[in-house]
Write an enzyme that holds these catalytic residues in place. Structure first.
Site, PDB file in Angstrom:
ATOM      1  N   HIS A 192      28.833  43.676  35.580  1.00 43.00           N
ATOM      2  CA  HIS A 192      27.895  42.564  35.534  1.00 43.00           C
ATOM      3  C   HIS A 192      27.827  41.907  36.913  1.00 43.00           C
ATOM      4  O   HIS A 192      28.815  41.934  37.662  1.00 43.00           O
ATOM      5  CB  HIS A 192      28.361  41.564  34.465  1.00 43.00           C
ATOM      6  CG  HIS A 192      27.451  40.419  34.248  1.00 43.00           C
ATOM      7  ND1 HIS A 192      27.504  39.287  35.034  1.00 43.00           N
ATOM      8  CD2 HIS A 192      26.464  40.211  33.346  1.00 43.00           C
ATOM      9  CE1 HIS A 192      26.582  38.430  34.621  1.00 43.00           C
ATOM     10  NE2 HIS A 192      25.937  38.958  33.604  1.00 43.00           N
ATOM     11  N   PRO A 193      26.700  41.301  37.288  1.00 45.72           N
ATOM     12  CA  PRO A 193      26.554  40.792  38.657  1.00 45.72           C
ATOM     13  C   PRO A 193      27.647  39.863  39.161  1.00 45.72           C
ATOM     14  O   PRO A 193      27.900  39.830  40.377  1.00 45.72           O
ATOM     15  CB  PRO A 193      25.200  40.085  38.615  1.00 45.72           C
ATOM     16  CG  PRO A 193      24.425  40.872  37.619  1.00 45.72           C
ATOM     17  CD  PRO A 193      25.414  41.265  36.565  1.00 45.72           C
ATOM     18  N   VAL A 194      28.300  39.090  38.293  1.00 44.65           N
ATOM     19  CA  VAL A 194      29.326  38.192  38.817  1.00 44.65           C
ATOM     20  C   VAL A 194      30.689  38.868  38.963  1.00 44.65           C
ATOM     21  O   VAL A 194      31.623  38.258  39.470  1.00 44.65           O
ATOM     22  CB  VAL A 194      29.487  36.920  37.947  1.00 44.65           C
ATOM     23  CG1 VAL A 194      28.221  36.104  37.953  1.00 44.65           C
ATOM     24  CG2 VAL A 194      29.915  37.269  36.532  1.00 44.65           C
ATOM     25  N   LYS A 195      30.801  40.132  38.530  1.00 44.42           N
ATOM     26  CA  LYS A 195      32.082  40.830  38.638  1.00 44.42           C
ATOM     27  C   LYS A 195      32.301  41.327  40.074  1.00 44.42           C
ATOM     28  O   LYS A 195      31.459  41.167  40.947  1.00 44.42           O
ATOM     29  CB  LYS A 195      32.134  41.992  37.645  1.00 44.42           C
ATOM     30  CG  LYS A 195      31.998  41.570  36.177  1.00 44.42           C
ATOM     31  CD  LYS A 195      33.079  40.594  35.775  1.00 44.42           C
ATOM     32  CE  LYS A 195      33.172  40.390  34.259  1.00 44.42           C
ATOM     33  NZ  LYS A 195      31.967  39.818  33.651  1.00 44.42           N
ATOM     34  N   THR A 196      33.432  41.979  40.305  1.00 47.63           N
ATOM     35  CA  THR A 196      33.834  42.335  41.670  1.00 47.63           C
ATOM     36  C   THR A 196      32.884  43.329  42.306  1.00 47.63           C
ATOM     37  O   THR A 196      32.589  43.248  43.498  1.00 47.63           O
ATOM     38  CB  THR A 196      35.274  42.880  41.667  1.00 47.63           C
ATOM     39  OG1 THR A 196      36.116  41.937  40.987  1.00 47.63           O
ATOM     40  CG2 THR A 196      35.792  43.067  43.085  1.00 47.63           C
TER      41      THR A 196
END
Length: 389
Positions: A192-196
């Site tokens: 997901h976009p907020v992951k690393t």
């Protein structure tokens, strides 16, 4: 609202190399299932030190595939920490199993061997099939300790590791990467976009079990397999699966992002270290969530624990004051056992560690594109919001 750019609590980092990789995939013959899937799996497995990796459409699909492949089903029980996202518990319900909610250490938010034992002692009778420790924020749970408790109950570990890509652990036998398969049947990741690293939506399961990997690959594609040597159009389905495939376009982005993982990890560690120094004067009212001795995290979330009562502020007041200064924040997480669905199914559950964590937690901005000055700006705004300046 200030004139400075808004700082969300998390954000993807896409550069021209990522865009070029996706553009190249768009010019190829494959938009859905193609050669980049296997390449991404191979590269990801190498990045975490796992023998096998299986790409899928998102992190929730990864958890579902793990449950299916491990034959978790009706009559079984799955132990889950209450401080997590909904999907960790819901994946058990997807396959008809019941959830046992465990408490957490209120300083780390992590399931511990003791909280797992306590939950099992109080649970209704029935076979325990899996234990799903969550590596919250990027800090690792006590995998050897949890594995011993799980094995004693006849269960396996499935690591819920979307926060922990790049994190390492050292339990006295040298550093190991989260997801390498040493302590668990499988580990799941999210892009997901907020992951690393980001693919928009996307997930991965790593495992040391070749048979388990092969079954998850079948299940992600309707349960289909093509018999060796058969007619080229022939396929067989021995059990139903799902359409949980990850398209080649997104795998291209994942491959490009994976090359940037060392730089992402280094920057996240630098920012976390700067936060630790900047937040120190706000103690004891504000403290960073604790890191266990064995954990070498690449933090996905920068979570502080705030004594809102002592400073005379409600959390919503603080969130709104930060937003007014262009600082995003978030709460990770509302304890899942308190969600209406689970209260209706299992009744009230008393988990004081989870309650204490939820009462105090707040996640502050952390993403690689942040400047050092953004950390200082965030902490200064937090100090004003809490009346501690």
């Amino acid at each position: 609202m200030t004139g400075r750019p808004f700082l969300p609590y998390g954000r993807q980092d896409i550069d021209e190399t990522d865009i070029a990789a996706v553009a190249e995939a768009l010019r190829s013959d494959f938009l859905t299932t193609g050669p980049r899937i296997e390449a991404f799996e191979t590269e990801f497995a190498a990045a975490v030190g796992a023998p096998f990796a299986v790409a899928c459409s998102n992190g929730t699909a990864a958890l579902h595939l793990a449950m299916l492949a491990l034959d978790v089903g009706p009559g079984d029980r799955v132990a889950v920490p209450s401080v997590t996202f909904l999907a960790t518990a819901n994946c058990a319900r997807f396959v008809g199993a019941e959830v046992i909610f465990t408490d957490v250490d209120p300083a780390t938010g992590l399931m511990t061997p003791d909280t797992l034992r306590d939950a099992l002692d109080q649970a209704s009778p029935g076979p325990l099939k899996a234990v799903l420790p969550v590596h919250l924020r990027g800090d690792a749970a006590d995998l050897p300790g949890l594995s011993r408790v799980a094995r004693g109950a006849g269960a396996v570990l499935v690591e819920d590791a979307p926060h922990a890509l790049g994190s390492e652990v050292d339990f006295g036998d040298g550093p190991r990467r989260i997801g390498d398969g040493r302590w668990s049947a499988a580990a799941t990741f999210s892009f997901h976009p907020v992951k690393t690293i980001a693919t928009g939506e996307g997930g991965m399961i790593t495992t040391a079990d070749e048979g388990l990997a092969a079954r998850m690959r079948r299940l992600r594609s309707h349960g289909m397999e093509r018999p060796i040597g058969a007619d080229p159009w022939l396929y067989e389905m021995r059990e139903p699966g799902f359409n949980y495939r990850l398209p080649d376009i997104l795998c291209a982005l994942g491959q490009s992002q994976l090359k940037r993982l060392p730089a992402f990890a280094a920057r996240r560690r630098d920012l976390a270290a700067r936060y630790a120094v900047a937040l120190a004067p706000l103690a004891p009212h504000v403290r960073l969530a604790s890191t266990p001795d064995w954990s070498r995290p690449v933090l996905h979330l920068l979570t502080v624990l705030i004594d809102f009562e002592a400073v005379g502020r409600r959390r919503r007041q603080v969130v709104e004051a930060l937003a007014a200064e262009g600082i995003g924040s978030q709460v990770h997480y509302i304890p899942v056992h308190a969600q209406p669905y689970y209260v209706q199914r299992y009744g009230p559950v008393d988990l004081p560690g989870a309650a204490a964590w939820y009462r105090r937690c707040l996640s502050l901005p952390l993403f690689p594109a942040m400047a050092d000055a953004d950390v200082d700006r965030t902490v200064e705004a937090l100090s004003r919001a809490l009346g501690l300046e």
